[in-house]
Design a protein around this motif. Structure first.
Motif, mmCIF file in Angstrom:
data_model
loop_
_atom_site.group_PDB
_atom_site.id
_atom_site.type_symbol
_atom_site.label_atom_id
_atom_site.label_comp_id
_atom_site.label_asym_id
_atom_site.label_seq_id
_atom_site.Cartn_x
_atom_site.Cartn_y
_atom_site.Cartn_z
ATOM 1 N N GLU A 503 0.843 -1.189 0.000
ATOM 2 C CA GLU A 503 0.000 0.000 0.000
ATOM 3 C C GLU A 503 0.881 1.244 0.000
ATOM 4 N N GLU A 504 0.253 2.367 -0.326
ATOM 5 C CA GLU A 504 0.903 3.652 -0.135
ATOM 6 C C GLU A 504 -0.133 4.674 0.284
ATOM 7 N N VAL A 505 0.323 5.650 1.037
ATOM 8 C CA VAL A 505 -0.501 6.798 1.415
ATOM 9 C C VAL A 505 0.206 8.043 0.914
ATOM 10 N N ILE A 506 -0.511 8.827 0.111
ATOM 11 C CA ILE A 506 0.031 10.061 -0.442
ATOM 12 C C ILE A 506 -0.846 11.214 0.037
ATOM 13 N N ILE A 530 2.211 26.903 -4.072
ATOM 14 C CA ILE A 530 3.183 26.107 -3.343
ATOM 15 C C ILE A 530 2.467 24.876 -2.801
ATOM 16 N N SER A 531 3.127 23.732 -2.852
ATOM 17 C CA SER A 531 2.479 22.498 -2.427
ATOM 18 C C SER A 531 3.507 21.555 -1.817
ATOM 19 N N ASN A 532 3.009 20.619 -1.029
ATOM 20 C CA ASN A 532 3.862 19.600 -0.428
ATOM 21 C C ASN A 532 3.209 18.238 -0.605
ATOM 22 N N GLN A 533 4.024 17.230 -0.889
ATOM 23 C CA GLN A 533 3.546 15.857 -1.000
ATOM 24 C C GLN A 533 4.289 14.978 -0.009
ATOM 25 N N ASP A 534 3.527 14.222 0.780
ATOM 26 C CA ASP A 534 4.094 13.237 1.697
ATOM 27 C C ASP A 534 3.805 11.842 1.168
ATOM 28 N N HIS A 535 4.782 10.948 1.299
ATOM 29 C CA HIS A 535 4.649 9.569 0.805
ATOM 30 C C HIS A 535 5.076 8.584 1.883
ATOM 31 N N ILE A 536 4.247 7.575 2.098
ATOM 32 C CA ILE A 536 4.610 6.454 2.965
ATOM 33 C C ILE A 536 4.171 5.171 2.250
ATOM 34 N N VAL A 552 8.588 10.284 3.008
ATOM 35 C CA VAL A 552 9.244 11.155 2.044
ATOM 36 C C VAL A 552 8.373 12.391 1.821
ATOM 37 N N SER A 553 8.954 13.564 1.960
ATOM 38 C CA SER A 553 8.227 14.814 1.739
ATOM 39 C C SER A 553 8.932 15.620 0.665
ATOM 40 N N ASN A 554 8.173 16.122 -0.291
ATOM 41 C CA ASN A 554 8.713 16.937 -1.369
ATOM 42 C C ASN A 554 7.930 18.235 -1.471
ATOM 43 N N LEU A 555 8.644 19.338 -1.418
ATOM 44 C CA LEU A 555 8.032 20.656 -1.563
ATOM 45 C C LEU A 555 8.152 21.099 -3.017
ATOM 46 N N GLU A 603 18.248 9.237 -4.765
ATOM 47 C CA GLU A 603 16.849 9.608 -4.563
ATOM 48 C C GLU A 603 16.439 10.659 -5.587
ATOM 49 N N ILE A 604 15.232 10.452 -6.162
ATOM 50 C CA ILE A 604 14.764 11.361 -7.206
ATOM 51 C C ILE A 604 14.393 12.709 -6.608
ATOM 52 N N GLU A 605 14.809 13.763 -7.278
ATOM 53 C CA GLU A 605 14.505 15.116 -6.848
ATOM 54 C C GLU A 605 13.413 15.693 -7.750
#
Length: 845
Positions: A503-506, A530-536, A552-555, A603-605
């Motif tokens: 599973e994943e939670v975004i 502006i946005s932020n994405q969290d991934h588990i 993982v958090s990406n701004l 790690e992908i940027e």
């Protein structure tokens, strides 16, 4: 006696005079408000009577009324009606009828979050398709087919129902933002669009707008190719509906019914649609069937508040078409399907040359989507629009038969999800010349992926083993290829899942804002987000304990700005620029979620996109044109691709190419004309130059997702594949008689290249062109001619053109290889559909 005759004579004369005095003649001209041209065949009726006439080819009418004063009603199917008073002989002048699907009319709920370019005075590169054209030309196709006659758009049909894809300015649909009434609908894991899940939206679409490039979207999204806004019916101002029956090639049948109550005195309105379709598919063994449904409930308690609840879905199943070499299609024909597993006595089989056949790949899915919108007119200068939405996707892909001697089980790869979000926009007119928009975009997504038993054949259980559960027995089936059942049978039991379970939670949260300035001939805008994405990620199959990945958090952010200058009513110029820092897709962050939850190394940027565009608009009474120039640089991109084989094949290879830089530039011209009163003629030409730049790193995986190797590759100067870089087309409508017309469209595709691994240069594919044709007739019905019976015929690829639609592979042609129009036939590919057709009858009331 003589006196009696005189009295009767004078009485008749007086009566005749009175009748004559009670009559009058009303004249006028009716034109199409959108293109400022005559509207032949419009119905003109004296209100309260059956006395009427129609306009001629020049839009003129003359009606002798039965009364000396009253009202006339002008109507035309697809346009808003108009009521005009008269008193004696009256010339009402020139009257403009506007389409009842004009954007001003259809955007009623959620208007603040439905990002249409019409809301902006500063123009963008945009094309809009109205409900009338969607209704007539969609037929049994998906949305990309409807959009193919707009600049820089190409539709790749694929093999089965709903398996098509769209390219916009050379970018595939994972990198084009699709919005349904302001709600993002691209997959949050990988940006993909599955049109089979949205097969019903065109039945209730009021308009579709394609914003190429930077676009006008206010959402905190970073689309690269552009933004496609789908606006459906919500609250209808008036009561009415339609019933439609369609048949097409390869035993296609579709039945649809829609009804709306209109808005009653208490502010309530209800709309509903239900449809059923089924067919064998153009490609062999790609049969399918499904339903579409739509429900809208609106409530307007006062002028300040409007609420609307919408529920829609398209449960369906369809067999997919396997990939094959170009040679296999040449040997077996364009309808060849490599995915067939035979000699299985199953309820879901098809009769074929080898007896009973089980389709090698079958997609089944149900994705009910619900949203609740609230429009709040705070005062004359400010408003708030909010949309709360959610969807529960259930289903997957049954692709392999496991077992011998006619017994075993059918294995399916399931992809369930729970998706909820909120979009809100506040608009404030700060001054006469300055307008402010601010808002938020919140989303949370839980994707659930596993394999399960779709169907037991001759057995009723299997023994299985995983690191997480040890030994266990599987006795349940999931879905059974029934998309309705899949929603209520999601297989939540871990011990009924096989071979993979992760599973994943975004979580996505963003803020956006826009300032727009307009004064006299000048307009400008500035927009930022502006946005932020969290991934588990979680894996409950390959580990002894349920294991979560690191968070993982990406701004990310984007900035856009533009300005326009209206030289006069005929000429306008504009220029826009933008920069995006876009977060990578979830699927690009991890090595392979099926077997691990480790981040890739390195790690992908974020991806970096820079866009510039300029445009010129010309508009006169008989011709209008849009000219656009664009330049887009996309850096640090990750591309997922494969060699075109089925993932179950031993020769399958998947590729992840990192650090890719692409440069797309081009020019687009779109022209709209009406050379004669009864002829509309439009055309477009798109000329692009899309290339890769510099070096990249390519990682290769086998069919189980196991990394096979990594290598640095030079891709400088390689052409971007998938879509034709040069396209053009001409389309027209000729009105033979009022409400009787024929139409046609010619589309040309050139400079197209193959997709696949980038370790070698892509192949150059042969150019091709297709011709489509249509016929329409509308019969007005009812006392006031407000109802109609419409007949429509569509023929696609009229001349049965044979063409390569797509190629996956880069094996070059040689003097000793077998070649098709310069392409080595050992490469995998797919030919486009031959001649197809559909016929429909629609009753509008």
């Amino acid at each position: 006696m003589k006196n009696t005759i005189k009295i009767l004579f004078f009485a008749a004369a007086i009566l005749s005079s009175v009748i004559t005095m009670a009559q009058s003649t009303v004249t006028g001209t009716v034109i199409d408000a959108e293109i400022n041209s005559p509207l032949p065949g419009a119905n003109v009726l004296e209100k309260g009577t059956s006395n009427g006439t129609t306009t001629d080819f020049n839009g003129n009418f003359s009606l002798k009324t039965q009364s000396s004063s009253g009202e006339i009603v002008i109507t035309f199917v697809g346009y808003n009606s108009m009521t005009i008073p008269f008193n004696g002989d009256t010339n009402v002048g020139t009257k403009q009828l506007s389409s009842d699907n004009s954007l001003e009319e259809v955007v009623i709920t959620g208007s603040g979050v439905i990002d249409l370019a019409e809301d902006r005075k500063t123009p963008v590169a945009v094309s809009t398709i109205k409900a009338k054209d969607i209704q007539e030309k969609a037929g049994n196709w998906d949305l990309p087919e409807v959009l193919k006659s707009t600049p820089s758009v190409q539709n790749i049909k694929g093999g089965g129902f709903g398996d098509g894809s769209m390219f916009l300015r050379g970018f595939d649909q994972t990198n084009t933002a699709f919005l349904l009434n302001g709600q993002p609908i691209n997959g949050m894991e990988d940006g993909k669009m599955y049109w089979s899940n949205w097969s019903g939206v065109l039945d209730v679409a009021n308009a579709v707008q394609v914003q190429r490039g930077l676009g006008a979207s206010k959402l905190a999204i970073s689309s690269v190719g552009g933004t496609v806004n789908i606006v459906t019916k919500t609250i209808d101002n008036k009561e009415g509906g339609f019933i439609q029956q369609m048949v097409g090639n390869d035993d296609y049948i579709k039945s649809t019914a829609y009804y709306s109550t209109g808005v009653n005195e208490k502010g309530w309105s209800f709309s509903g649609m239900f449809g059923h379709w089924q067919g064998d598919g153009y490609v062999n063994y790609t049969h399918g069937q499904g339903q579409t449904y739509f429900l809208s409930v609106g409530y307007q308690p006062n002028e300040s508040h409007t609420f609307n609840f919408l529920l829609t879905g398209a449960p369906q199943w369809h067999a997919a078409a396997g990939n094959g070499s170009i040679q296999s299609f040449l040997d077996n024909g364009r309808k060849y399907n490599s995915w067939n597993i035979g000699n299985v006595n199953s309820p879901n089989t098809l009769d074929g040359p080898r007896g009973k056949r089980y389709p090698g790949g079958r997609n089944f899915y149900h994705k009910p989507v619900a949203n609740l919108s609230w429009d709040y007119n705070i005062n004359d200068k400010s408003s708030l629009s909010t949309v709360l939405y959610g969807s529960l996707g259930r289903g997957g892909f049954g692709s392999a038969l496991i077992g011998d001697d006619g017994t075993g089980y059918v294995r399916g790869s399931m992809n369930n999800h729970n998706w909820f979000g909120l979009v809100s926009n506040y608009n404030n007119e700060l001054s006469e010349n300055l307008n402010l928009n601010i808002g938020t975009d919140l989303r949370t997504y839980n994707g659930i992926h596993f394999r399960s038993v779709n169907e037991f054949i001759g057995i009723d259980s299997i023994d299985h083993n995983s690191a997480f559960l040890g030994d266990y027995t599987v006795t349940d089936t999931f879905g059974g290829f029934n998309p309705w059942n899949a929603v209520f049978n999601p297989n939540n039991e871990t011990n009924q899942r096989i071979q993979r379970n992760y599973e994943e939670v975004i979580t996505y949260y963003g803020l956006f804002g826009q300032l727009e300035y307009s004064k006299d001939a000048v307009s400008a805008f500035f927009q930022g987000a502006i946005s932020n994405q969290d991934h588990i990620a979680t894996n409950e199959y390959n580990y002894a304990e349920s294991t979560d990945s690191d968070k993982v958090s990406n701004l990310g952010f984007n900035l856009k700005a533009g300005a326009a200058y209206e030289i006069n009513q005929i000429h306008k110029v504009f220029a826009n620029a933008g920069y995006y820092s876009r977060q990578p897709f979830h699927d690009n962050l991890y090595n392979d979620l099926r077997s691990s939850i480790d981040l890739i190394t390195p790690e992908i940027e974020n991806e970096n996109i820079t866009g510039f565009e300029a445009g010129y608009q010309f508009k006169s009474e008989i011709i209008s044109a849009n000219l656009n120039l664009y330049h887009t640089t996309w850096d640090n991109r990750t591309i997922n691709s494969n060699n075109g084989e089925n993932s179950e094949s031993p020769s399958f290879e998947g590729y992840q190419t990192q650090g890719v830089k692409q440069v797309h530039m081009g020019v687009e011209l779109e022209v709209f004309t009406r050379p004669f009163d009864n002829l509309k003629l439009n055309g477009f030409l798109s000329m692009g130059d899309w290339q890769f730049n510099g070096d990249a790193t390519q990682r290769t995986f086998d069919g189980n997702g196991i990394l096979q190797g990594t290598q640095d590759i030079n891709i400088d100067g390689y052409k971007v594949g998938g879509a034709a870089q040069v396209t053009g087309g001409i389309n027209g409508v000729y009105t033979i008689l009022p409400r009787l017309s024929i139409d046609g469209a010619w589309n040309w595709y050139n400079d197209q290249h193959s997709e696949g691994s980038l370790e070698k240069a892509p192949l150059s594919m042969p150019s091709y062109d297709t011709v489509d044709a249509g016929f329409s007739y509308k019969m007005l019905l009812g006392k006031e001619k407000l109802n109609s019976l419409q007949f429509r015929v569509n023929v696609n690829n009229l001349f049965d053109e044979v063409y390569l639609e797509s190629v996956s592979g880069n094996t070059q042609a040689t003097s000793t290889s077998v070649n098709y129009k310069g392409v080595n036939t050992s490469n995998n590919g797919r030919f486009g559909y031959g001649r197809t057709w559909n016929v429909s009858m629609r009753y509008n009331f």
